[in-house]
Design an enzyme around this catalytic site. Structure first.
Site, PDB file in Angstrom:
ATOM      1  N   CYS A 132       3.183  73.186  23.708  1.00  0.00           N
ATOM      2  CA  CYS A 132       1.791  72.927  24.085  1.00  0.00           C
ATOM      3  C   CYS A 132       1.231  74.074  24.917  1.00  0.00           C
ATOM      4  CB  CYS A 132       1.703  71.614  24.857  1.00  0.00           C
ATOM      5  SG  CYS A 132       0.028  71.228  25.384  1.00  0.00           S
ATOM      6  N   CYS A 135      -1.216  72.971  27.652  1.00  0.00           N
ATOM      7  CA  CYS A 135      -0.591  72.419  28.853  1.00  0.00           C
ATOM      8  C   CYS A 135       0.038  73.524  29.706  1.00  0.00           C
ATOM      9  CB  CYS A 135       0.523  71.434  28.501  1.00  0.00           C
ATOM     10  SG  CYS A 135       0.143  70.303  27.170  1.00  0.00           S
ATOM     11  N   ASP A 136       0.714  74.464  29.067  1.00  0.00           N
ATOM     12  CA  ASP A 136       1.574  75.389  29.816  1.00  0.00           C
ATOM     13  C   ASP A 136       1.092  76.835  29.828  1.00  0.00           C
ATOM     14  OD1 ASP A 136       3.264  73.232  30.181  1.00  0.00           O
ATOM     15  OD2 ASP A 136       4.391  73.633  28.352  1.00  0.00           O
TER      16      ASP A 136
END
Ligand code: NAP
Length: 321
Positions: A132, A135-136
């Site tokens: 992801c 997300c990261d």
């Protein structure tokens, strides 16, 4: 607890089905064991959903759908569906908390990322290995990352990662990307992106976090090491078909075959969105599937009214046939 329609999964397909079913007057419940929104919720920029001149986030689109479904009185339950059974024409839905009955079920459980299954992947997940970028990605400001895969997800997420990383390698097993042309052109034009063709990953290394990957070039048959701080894996998706897998026909990757009404081979059970066999997996096709499934479920319930009277299910909430 009895419903006309039970929708399993609250991604774009499930949310759209909920809007159409609830607005059509069906008593509708949606089960979601995690966050409402599905896979698209972590996509920062959706550029091709009609009606938005500027890109819109996956979260914003699905949150609006969620609000719209609740406006029409669709019920949302945060419960994990463990099994779907049949009792005559009725469907029995067993969750981790309760048992429910519904006349029809729409399965919209989507898909999850495929793993590469190479040494180091599992051990270093969360320590440099990610599925992801949204997300990261911000953790890799000024760093070097590798994106694995050549499809839309890999190329779009590689482009997203260039906002943070100083260098983004796309590692692809062939010499041609699978992603749509517009995404390819953007990747080719981006100075931060370098594509490593014809190569597969043999392992991901690092003591406490990702430090490097080993690549095998399939054309030259040579092995090389590439120092990277992060590895983002986008090598396709696997359908979340566990609830029906052994009971409905699926393609060789496990995507469920439906007819043009999104009906499976089980009377009154429909499937919609990423879980079905189809040519285009997008938010716009998922919401279309959801609408078709809900419309068809309503029609199916009306046509089979007599069967439900026999099994003592209320049909009060059904519209006039
Ligand atoms: P995908 O289209 O299936 O692409 C997977 C990529 O990973 C392919 O390039 C494939 O290589 C490669 N791959 C598969 N297994 C591999 C392995 N073991 N080792 C190395 N590489 C491997 O998957 P996706 O990109 O996740 O997309 C899934 C679906 O969502 C697609 O239908 C896609 O169009 C859609 N999607 C749409 C958008 C959008 O419209 N904005 C965004 C994201 C995703 P080969 O090419 O050689 O097979």
């Amino acid at each position: 607890m009895e419903y006309d329609v039970a929708i399993i999964g609250a991604g774009p397909a499930g949310l759209s089905a909920a809007i159409y079913a609830a607005r059509g007057g069906l008593k509708t419940v949606v089960f979601e064991n995690a966050l409402v929104g599905g896979q698209i919720v972590v996509t920062q920029d959706v550029e091709n959903y009609p009606g938005f001149e500027e890109s819109v986030s996956g979260y914003d689109i699905t949150e609006k759908m969620h609000t719209q479904a609740k406006k029409f009185d669709a019920e949302f339950r945060t419960e994990e569906v463990k099994a779907i059974g049949l009792e005559g024409f009725c469907k029995i839905i067993e969750t981790n908390k309760n048992t429910y009955r519904a006349k029809s079920v729409i399965l919209a459980t989507g898909a999850h990322p495929r793993k590469l299954q190479v040494p180091g992947e599992e051990r270093l997940t969360g320590r440099g290995v990610s599925y992801c970028a949204t997300c990261d990605g911000a953790l890799y400001r000024g760093k070097t990352v590798a994106v694995i895969g050549g499809g839309d997800s890999a190329v779009e997420e590689a482009l997203f990662l260039t906002r943070f990383a100083k260098k983004v390698y796309i590692i692809h097993r062939r010499n041609e990307l699978r992603a749509v042309q517009i995404a390819q052109q953007r990747a080719f034009a981006n100075d931060k992106i370098e594509i490593i063709w014809d190569s597969v990953i043999q392992d991901i290394s690092g003591t406490d976090a990702v430090e490097s990957i080993t690549l095998f070039n399939r054309t030259t048959e040579t092995v090389s090491k590439l120092d990277v701080d992060g590895v983002f894996i986008y090598v396709g998706i696997i359908p979340n078909n566990g609830l029906l897998k052994s009971r409905v026909p699926c393609d060789d990757q496990g995507f469920i075959f439906t007819d043009e009404t999104c009906h499976t081979n089980i009377p009154g059970i429909y499937a919609a969105g990423d879980i079905i066999h189809k040519v285009l997996r997008q938010v716009v096709t998922a919401v279309a599937d959801g609408a078709i499934a809900a419309f068809s479920a309503e029609k199916w319930i009306v046509e089979n009214e007599a069967q439900f009277i026999d099994t003592n299910l209320t049909i009060d909430s059904l519209p006039e046939a």
